[in-house]
Design a protein around this motif. Sequence first.
Motif, PDB file in Angstrom:
ATOM      1  N   GLN A 165       8.525   0.815   2.784  1.00  0.00           N
ATOM      2  CA  GLN A 165       8.832   1.853   1.374  1.00  0.00           C
ATOM      3  C   GLN A 165       7.992   1.838   0.906  1.00  0.00           C
ATOM      4  O   GLN A 165       7.874   3.030  -0.064  1.00  0.00           O
ATOM      5  N   GLN A 208      14.271   0.508  -3.452  1.00  0.00           N
ATOM      6  CA  GLN A 208      14.820   1.340  -3.025  1.00  0.00           C
ATOM      7  C   GLN A 208      15.304   0.397  -1.389  1.00  0.00           C
ATOM      8  O   GLN A 208      16.445   0.642  -1.307  1.00  0.00           O
ATOM      9  N   ARG A 209      15.136  -1.129  -1.807  1.00  0.00           N
ATOM     10  CA  ARG A 209      15.563  -2.365  -0.486  1.00  0.00           C
ATOM     11  C   ARG A 209      16.429  -3.187  -1.153  1.00  0.00           C
ATOM     12  O   ARG A 209      16.840  -4.219  -0.591  1.00  0.00           O
TER      13      ARG A 209
END
Length: 196
Positions: free
Chosen positions: A11, A77-78
């Motif tokens: 990421q 993003q996760r």
Amino acid sequence: MSNIVDPLVGQIAARVRTERERRRWTLAQLADASGVSQAMISRIERGESSPTAVVLGKLSAAFQLSVASLLALAEGQRQDVPDSAGVRRSGEAAEWRDPDTGYLRRQISGPHFPAEIAEIRLPAGATVPYPAAAFAFVRQVVWVLDGRLTFHDGDTVHELDAGDTIELGAPAPRVFANTTDSDCRYVVVLIRGPQP
């Protein structure tokens, strides 16, 4: 260096590459702006190397983002946290460990919360310096929970014990140091300020 197993490395790689490409910078331009070698930036962007806190500080300064913002963008993003109130269990919080110092950062707030809140564990003997530009356009409070933090704010040194807080002013080179023989745990609360 041992094999990298931190799941956040991918990421971070994507976020650094995205920030560089968004500005239409070449690797050479980012290297010039940050003081990080092209070879290191390339390894980071390919996910082959986990950047240290110092390298992240230099990259975030070049992007005019705080280190917390750069990591939060990558962590966001996760994370599957809804826009409305939600519960995140302790084991679900995104964590990042500096491969150099062992500094551990755990994201407390989700990507939709207006302030970035992170818990930091700074191991005994660890020192993490950041350039002044890493603090541009942010307001930040550091709150020591356990241990002692030796905090260099430009030329001023503050010895902060459990319960002490410091609200950071104008950007200056800063150093987070643990000169004791036990871990220091503190919280960083950060909000974005106005940009020109």
